[in-house]
Design a protein around this motif. Structure first.
Motif, short mmCIF file in Angstrom:
data_model
loop_
_atom_site.label_atom_id
_atom_site.label_comp_id
_atom_site.label_asym_id
_atom_site.label_seq_id
_atom_site.Cartn_x
_atom_site.Cartn_y
_atom_site.Cartn_z
N VAL A 14 -2.74 3.27 3.77
CA VAL A 14 -1.72 4.19 3.25
C VAL A 14 -0.38 4.13 4.04
O VAL A 14 0.66 4.05 3.41
CB VAL A 14 -2.05 5.81 3.23
CG1 VAL A 14 -1.02 6.60 2.95
CG2 VAL A 14 -3.52 5.81 2.52
N SER A 15 -0.38 3.76 5.24
CA SER A 15 0.79 3.92 6.15
C SER A 15 1.44 2.57 5.87
O SER A 15 2.67 2.36 5.70
CB SER A 15 0.39 4.15 7.71
OG SER A 15 1.49 3.99 8.32
N ALA A 17 1.31 0.81 3.08
CA ALA A 17 1.72 0.88 1.70
C ALA A 17 3.02 1.72 1.70
O ALA A 17 4.03 1.24 1.06
CB ALA A 17 0.64 1.35 0.89
N SER A 18 3.16 2.95 2.42
CA SER A 18 4.35 3.63 2.52
C SER A 18 5.52 2.68 3.23
O SER A 18 6.62 3.07 2.79
CB SER A 18 4.07 4.87 3.38
OG SER A 18 3.07 5.77 2.85
N ASN A 19 5.14 1.99 4.21
CA ASN A 19 6.20 1.39 5.02
C ASN A 19 6.72 0.08 4.32
O ASN A 19 7.76 -0.55 4.56
CB ASN A 19 5.74 1.02 6.27
CG ASN A 19 5.78 1.88 7.42
OD1 ASN A 19 6.86 2.64 7.68
ND2 ASN A 19 4.76 1.94 8.21
N THR A 21 8.28 0.05 1.40
CA THR A 21 9.58 0.05 0.94
C THR A 21 10.65 -0.02 2.07
O THR A 21 11.61 -0.62 1.83
CB THR A 21 9.64 1.52 0.06
OG1 THR A 21 9.48 2.36 1.12
CG2 THR A 21 8.96 1.27 -1.03
N SER A 88 2.02 8.68 11.72
CA SER A 88 2.05 7.71 10.56
C SER A 88 3.22 8.43 9.79
O SER A 88 4.13 7.74 9.39
CB SER A 88 0.89 7.06 10.21
OG SER A 88 -0.02 6.54 11.02
N TYR A 89 2.67 9.49 9.28
CA TYR A 89 3.69 10.29 8.28
C TYR A 89 4.74 10.27 8.50
O TYR A 89 5.97 10.30 7.95
CB TYR A 89 2.89 11.50 7.70
CG TYR A 89 3.74 12.24 6.78
CD1 TYR A 89 4.10 12.17 5.46
CD2 TYR A 89 4.62 13.51 7.55
CE1 TYR A 89 5.09 12.82 4.87
CE2 TYR A 89 5.47 14.15 6.84
CZ TYR A 89 5.64 13.95 5.34
OH TYR A 89 6.44 14.57 4.68
N VAL A 92 7.19 7.45 8.66
CA VAL A 92 7.69 7.20 7.33
C VAL A 92 8.71 8.26 6.90
O VAL A 92 10.15 7.66 6.53
CB VAL A 92 6.65 7.01 6.44
CG1 VAL A 92 7.23 7.04 4.98
CG2 VAL A 92 5.63 5.89 6.70
N PHE A 93 8.60 9.39 7.17
CA PHE A 93 9.44 10.49 6.97
C PHE A 93 10.92 9.94 7.68
O PHE A 93 11.91 10.13 7.09
CB PHE A 93 8.96 11.83 7.53
CG PHE A 93 9.96 12.89 7.31
CD1 PHE A 93 10.36 13.42 6.04
CD2 PHE A 93 10.64 13.48 8.21
CE1 PHE A 93 11.12 14.46 5.73
CE2 PHE A 93 11.41 14.52 8.19
CZ PHE A 93 11.87 15.09 6.78
N LYS A 96 12.80 6.94 6.03
CA LYS A 96 13.42 7.43 4.91
C LYS A 96 14.41 8.42 5.21
O LYS A 96 15.39 8.65 4.15
CB LYS A 96 12.23 8.09 3.90
CG LYS A 96 11.20 6.98 3.57
CD LYS A 96 10.24 7.59 2.25
CE LYS A 96 9.32 6.47 2.01
NZ LYS A 96 8.82 6.42 0.64
#
Length: 193
Positions: A14-15, A17-19, A21, A88-89, A92-93, A96
């Motif tokens: 998940v991390s 995939a989020s990274n 972008t 990890s969240y 990404v935050f 962003k």
């Protein structure tokens, strides 16, 4: 492979995939015009070390490069797994929050702005901090005898040096605005540094 390893693998997926972008945006910024991009080993080495840690972590999910512990230690592994997911969240935050100012390289972009909101209000380099915490926690959750020392002995010092390089550049371009921001925020941890 036990349940903690499986959940580490899920959080890792998940991390990543989020990274994705962020990686695309980072590539775009390296191609786009910028005001200044210092030549330094700190442009690529910290990123490469993180990539190596990622590969070792993926292998660790499958019990390669890890130590098997008694079940009595699972509570520590579980706590580390939870901290891994949270950090990890937050990583990404953090990137962003930078929006158009995000780059995988140390640069000042054409329309660069000093971001001092959200998590950046308290900490100047949250992305590096959460990367280190994330890597360290996943190393503990997997009980990886390779990841933990690599994070502590190589990645942490590299990110500290890279953050200091960024701060020199930000001081050069934002002057008093950066000095004021620096006086109100922590380096990696709120209110420290």
């Amino acid at each position: 492979m036990d349940a903690i390893n499986i959940f580490c693998g899920i959080v890792l997926f998940v991390s990543m995939a989020s990274n994705l972008t962020g990686a695309k945006k980072g590539l775009k910024s390296s191609i786009s015009q910028h005001k200044e991009k210092p030549k330094s080993y700190l442009q690529k080495y910290p990123v490469n070390i993180s990539a190596i840690i990622l590969v070792i972590t993926i292998v660790g999910v499958f019990d390669i490069g890890t130590i098997k512990l008694d079940a009595k230690y699972d509570v520590y592994r579980l706590i580390s797994l939870i901290l891994f997911a949270i950090s990890s969240y937050m990583q990404v935050f953090s990137y962003k929050t930078l929006g158009e100012n995000y780059s995988q390289e140390v640069v000042i972009l054409k329309n660069h702005k000093l971001i001092t909101t959200k998590v950046y209000k308290l900490v100047r380099h949250p992305q590096y901090f959460f990367q280190i915490v994330s890597d360290l926690c996943v190393g503990v959750a997997l009980v990886s005898y390779i990841v933990i020392p690599l994070v502590l002995l190589v990645e942490l010092p590299m990110f500290i040096l890279r953050a200091k390089l960024e701060e020199k550049l930000l001081l050069k371009y934002f002057g008093n605005e950066f000095i004021l921001y620096k006086s109100k925020s922590g380096f990696f941890v709120p209110f420290i540094g």
